[in-house]
Motif scaffolding. Structure first.
Motif, PDB file in Angstrom:
ATOM      1  N   PHE A 173      31.540  11.804  14.134  1.00  0.00           N
ATOM      2  CA  PHE A 173      32.679  12.178  13.645  1.00  0.00           C
ATOM      3  C   PHE A 173      33.267  11.160  14.354  1.00  0.00           C
ATOM      4  O   PHE A 173      33.734  10.435  14.089  1.00  0.00           O
ATOM      5  CB  PHE A 173      33.216  13.225  14.011  1.00  0.00           C
ATOM      6  CG  PHE A 173      34.714  13.255  13.547  1.00  0.00           C
ATOM      7  CD1 PHE A 173      35.305  13.243  12.586  1.00  0.00           C
ATOM      8  CD2 PHE A 173      35.474  12.973  15.109  1.00  0.00           C
ATOM      9  CE1 PHE A 173      36.916  13.125  11.321  1.00  0.00           C
ATOM     10  CE2 PHE A 173      37.190  13.718  14.687  1.00  0.00           C
ATOM     11  CZ  PHE A 173      37.952  13.566  13.176  1.00  0.00           C
ATOM     12  N   ALA A 174      32.806  11.650  15.838  1.00  0.00           N
ATOM     13  CA  ALA A 174      34.033  10.207  17.187  1.00  0.00           C
ATOM     14  C   ALA A 174      33.756   8.666  16.611  1.00  0.00           C
ATOM     15  O   ALA A 174      33.825   7.829  17.119  1.00  0.00           O
ATOM     16  CB  ALA A 174      32.787  10.471  18.138  1.00  0.00           C
ATOM     17  N   GLY A 175      31.800   8.368  16.318  1.00  0.00           N
ATOM     18  CA  GLY A 175      31.385   6.825  16.059  1.00  0.00           C
ATOM     19  C   GLY A 175      32.147   6.552  15.168  1.00  0.00           C
ATOM     20  O   GLY A 175      32.496   5.503  15.284  1.00  0.00           O
ATOM     21  N   VAL A 176      32.004   7.175  13.753  1.00  0.00           N
ATOM     22  CA  VAL A 176      32.404   6.886  12.383  1.00  0.00           C
ATOM     23  C   VAL A 176      34.200   6.413  12.507  1.00  0.00           C
ATOM     24  O   VAL A 176      35.184   5.473  12.092  1.00  0.00           O
ATOM     25  CB  VAL A 176      32.257   7.681  11.543  1.00  0.00           C
ATOM     26  CG1 VAL A 176      32.997   7.119  10.217  1.00  0.00           C
ATOM     27  CG2 VAL A 176      30.435   7.735  10.628  1.00  0.00           C
ATOM     28  N   ASN A 177      34.598   7.877  13.310  1.00  0.00           N
ATOM     29  CA  ASN A 177      36.551   7.191  13.556  1.00  0.00           C
ATOM     30  C   ASN A 177      36.521   6.093  13.970  1.00  0.00           C
ATOM     31  O   ASN A 177      37.650   5.615  14.384  1.00  0.00           O
ATOM     32  CB  ASN A 177      36.905   8.441  13.969  1.00  0.00           C
ATOM     33  CG  ASN A 177      37.804   8.902  14.104  1.00  0.00           C
ATOM     34  OD1 ASN A 177      38.730   9.071  13.563  1.00  0.00           O
ATOM     35  ND2 ASN A 177      38.677   8.920  15.327  1.00  0.00           N
ATOM     36  N   LEU A 234      31.404  13.219   6.310  1.00  0.00           N
ATOM     37  CA  LEU A 234      30.046  13.306   5.979  1.00  0.00           C
ATOM     38  C   LEU A 234      29.721  14.842   7.914  1.00  0.00           C
ATOM     39  O   LEU A 234      28.846  15.556   6.949  1.00  0.00           O
ATOM     40  CB  LEU A 234      29.234  12.293   6.422  1.00  0.00           C
ATOM     41  CG  LEU A 234      28.517  12.070   4.650  1.00  0.00           C
ATOM     42  CD1 LEU A 234      27.528  10.958   4.408  1.00  0.00           C
ATOM     43  CD2 LEU A 234      28.237  13.246   3.869  1.00  0.00           C
ATOM     44  N   PRO A 235      30.359  13.896   8.313  1.00  0.00           N
ATOM     45  CA  PRO A 235      29.881  14.889   9.677  1.00  0.00           C
ATOM     46  C   PRO A 235      30.585  15.847   9.625  1.00  0.00           C
ATOM     47  O   PRO A 235      30.096  17.087  10.251  1.00  0.00           O
ATOM     48  CB  PRO A 235      31.421  13.782  10.821  1.00  0.00           C
ATOM     49  CG  PRO A 235      30.705  12.889  10.486  1.00  0.00           C
ATOM     50  CD  PRO A 235      31.398  12.817   9.047  1.00  0.00           C
ATOM     51  N   LEU A 236      31.647  16.352   8.846  1.00  0.00           N
ATOM     52  CA  LEU A 236      32.089  17.590   9.039  1.00  0.00           C
ATOM     53  C   LEU A 236      31.451  18.574   8.115  1.00  0.00           C
ATOM     54  O   LEU A 236      31.586  19.830   8.859  1.00  0.00           O
ATOM     55  CB  LEU A 236      33.407  17.667   8.002  1.00  0.00           C
ATOM     56  CG  LEU A 236      34.588  16.834   8.564  1.00  0.00           C
ATOM     57  CD1 LEU A 236      35.845  16.703   7.575  1.00  0.00           C
ATOM     58  CD2 LEU A 236      35.283  16.426   9.273  1.00  0.00           C
ATOM     59  N   VAL A 296      32.461  19.767  14.587  1.00  0.00           N
ATOM     60  CA  VAL A 296      33.750  19.368  14.302  1.00  0.00           C
ATOM     61  C   VAL A 296      34.996  19.791  14.530  1.00  0.00           C
ATOM     62  O   VAL A 296      34.909  21.018  13.807  1.00  0.00           O
ATOM     63  CB  VAL A 296      33.661  18.473  13.316  1.00  0.00           C
ATOM     64  CG1 VAL A 296      35.232  17.012  14.134  1.00  0.00           C
ATOM     65  CG2 VAL A 296      32.776  17.286  13.478  1.00  0.00           C
ATOM     66  N   ASP A 297      35.688  19.703  15.706  1.00  0.00           N
ATOM     67  CA  ASP A 297      36.675  20.854  15.794  1.00  0.00           C
ATOM     68  C   ASP A 297      37.580  20.453  14.474  1.00  0.00           C
ATOM     69  O   ASP A 297      38.075  19.200  14.908  1.00  0.00           O
ATOM     70  CB  ASP A 297      37.433  21.123  16.998  1.00  0.00           C
ATOM     71  CG  ASP A 297      38.304  22.147  17.821  1.00  0.00           C
ATOM     72  OD1 ASP A 297      39.439  22.238  16.532  1.00  0.00           O
ATOM     73  OD2 ASP A 297      38.007  23.179  18.475  1.00  0.00           O
ATOM     74  N   TRP A 298      38.378  20.978  14.179  1.00  0.00           N
ATOM     75  CA  TRP A 298      39.873  20.648  13.289  1.00  0.00           C
ATOM     76  C   TRP A 298      41.313  20.045  14.123  1.00  0.00           C
ATOM     77  O   TRP A 298      40.993  19.232  13.186  1.00  0.00           O
ATOM     78  CB  TRP A 298      40.420  22.033  12.352  1.00  0.00           C
ATOM     79  CG  TRP A 298      40.817  22.933  13.135  1.00  0.00           C
ATOM     80  CD1 TRP A 298      40.811  23.487  14.310  1.00  0.00           C
ATOM     81  CD2 TRP A 298      42.234  22.446  14.159  1.00  0.00           C
ATOM     82  NE1 TRP A 298      41.258  24.961  15.032  1.00  0.00           N
ATOM     83  CE2 TRP A 298      42.952  23.844  14.677  1.00  0.00           C
ATOM     84  CE3 TRP A 298      43.569  21.949  13.661  1.00  0.00           C
ATOM     85  CZ2 TRP A 298      43.993  24.430  15.346  1.00  0.00           C
ATOM     86  CZ3 TRP A 298      44.702  22.022  14.235  1.00  0.00           C
ATOM     87  CH2 TRP A 298      45.102  23.475  14.855  1.00  0.00           C
ATOM     88  N   ARG A 299      41.465  19.897  14.946  1.00  0.00           N
ATOM     89  CA  ARG A 299      42.237  19.567  15.949  1.00  0.00           C
ATOM     90  C   ARG A 299      41.588  18.158  16.161  1.00  0.00           C
ATOM     91  O   ARG A 299      42.396  17.126  16.214  1.00  0.00           O
ATOM     92  CB  ARG A 299      41.748  20.208  17.244  1.00  0.00           C
ATOM     93  CG  ARG A 299      42.730  21.433  18.114  1.00  0.00           C
ATOM     94  CD  ARG A 299      42.261  21.991  18.690  1.00  0.00           C
ATOM     95  NE  ARG A 299      41.309  22.188  19.196  1.00  0.00           N
ATOM     96  CZ  ARG A 299      40.535  22.564  20.825  1.00  0.00           C
ATOM     97  NH1 ARG A 299      41.564  23.053  21.262  1.00  0.00           N
ATOM     98  NH2 ARG A 299      40.009  23.212  20.799  1.00  0.00           N
ATOM     99  N   TRP A 300      40.663  17.492  16.361  1.00  0.00           N
ATOM    100  CA  TRP A 300      39.939  16.529  16.130  1.00  0.00           C
ATOM    101  C   TRP A 300      40.093  15.447  15.090  1.00  0.00           C
ATOM    102  O   TRP A 300      40.190  14.840  15.115  1.00  0.00           O
ATOM    103  CB  TRP A 300      38.666  16.385  17.109  1.00  0.00           C
ATOM    104  CG  TRP A 300      38.374  17.132  18.068  1.00  0.00           C
ATOM    105  CD1 TRP A 300      37.860  18.014  18.505  1.00  0.00           C
ATOM    106  CD2 TRP A 300      38.806  16.422  19.510  1.00  0.00           C
ATOM    107  NE1 TRP A 300      37.764  18.614  19.853  1.00  0.00           N
ATOM    108  CE2 TRP A 300      38.318  17.320  21.013  1.00  0.00           C
ATOM    109  CE3 TRP A 300      39.789  15.415  19.444  1.00  0.00           C
ATOM    110  CZ2 TRP A 300      38.958  17.144  22.070  1.00  0.00           C
ATOM    111  CZ3 TRP A 300      40.130  15.058  21.567  1.00  0.00           C
ATOM    112  CH2 TRP A 300      39.663  15.834  22.582  1.00  0.00           C
TER     113      TRP A 300
END
Length: 220
Positions: free
Chosen positions: A54-58, A124-126, A131-135
């Motif tokens: 999630f961090a990389g894709v975002n 997809l990462p979700l 993955v926290d909803w806050r992020w």
């Protein structure tokens, strides 16, 4: 306002522009490449893989928005000047505000199509978990900020006039400045409103204040 007439005109023009289709392919393709590279080279546990992806894709998508959105918007006014159609627009009841509002609305829609093209990869990462909803909410705020300020940078550069290359370079320069300002402001907001709190109130104030600041910079 009569911005609706500008929106309809621009929709018809943009629907025939092949570059719009390739931009969506580029946005989704870049995320797929990053997703695959992280999956193949991940050195983390399966429980932490979702957050790493999630961090990389975002971050990749955010970077792409800061690059692509100003470029998409950069020539919207200057092209009208070069082709001699800007004067024709002002022979109608349209005002400067109508033209700017119509152009901005169209490019918000174009940026939305980029997001929709990239959404399957972003989601997809979700499904992997972790993955926290806050992020997710913070990522959405960052992406909205990049779209608004990218459009603002492109339109402002376009009103300065020049060739296509000149306004594109100028748009990226303005976008870089706005990105630096928004990044600094974002850290101040985190310290002032959220402070990493797990409560919904702290995060809510951060989101509302971030959107308000982005809209204010956009209007300015």
């Amino acid at each position: 306002m009569n911005a609706g007439a500008v929106i309809v005109r621009e929709l018809r023009a943009e629907s025939r522009r092949a570059a719009n289709y390739w931009l969506r392919v580029l946005a989704a393709g870049a995320l797929i490449v990053v997703f695959a590279s992280i999956m193949l080279g991940a050195q983390v546990s399966l429980s932490a893989l979702g957050m790493a992806l999630f961090a990389g894709v975002n971050q990749t998508f955010l970077f792409a928005l800061w690059i692509l959105v100003p470029l998409m918007t950069a020539d919207c006014i200057s092209r009208e000047k070069r082709e001699g159609t800007l004067g024709l627009l002002f022979l109608t009841p349209l005002t400067v505000l109508d033209v700017i509002a119509g152009k901005a609305a169209i490019h918000v829609l174009r940026a939305l199509t980029l997001f929709l093209a990239a959404l399957p990869v972003l989601g997809l990462p979700l499904f992997l978990g972790g993955v926290d909803w806050r992020w997710v909410l913070m990522a959405a705020v960052g992406q909205a900020n990049a779209v608004l300020l990218g459009i603002a940078a492109g339109i402002y550069a376009s009103t300065r006039g020049g060739s296509t290359i000149q306004v594109m370079v100028l748009a990226e320069v303005f976008a870089l400045g706005l990105a630096a300002i928004s990044s600094f402001g974002r850290h101040l907001l985190i310290l002032a409103t959220w402070r990493g709190s797990t409560t919904f109130g702290g995060l809510g104030w951060f989101v509302v204040t971030s959107i308000a600041c982005s809209l204010m910079l956009f209007v300015l």
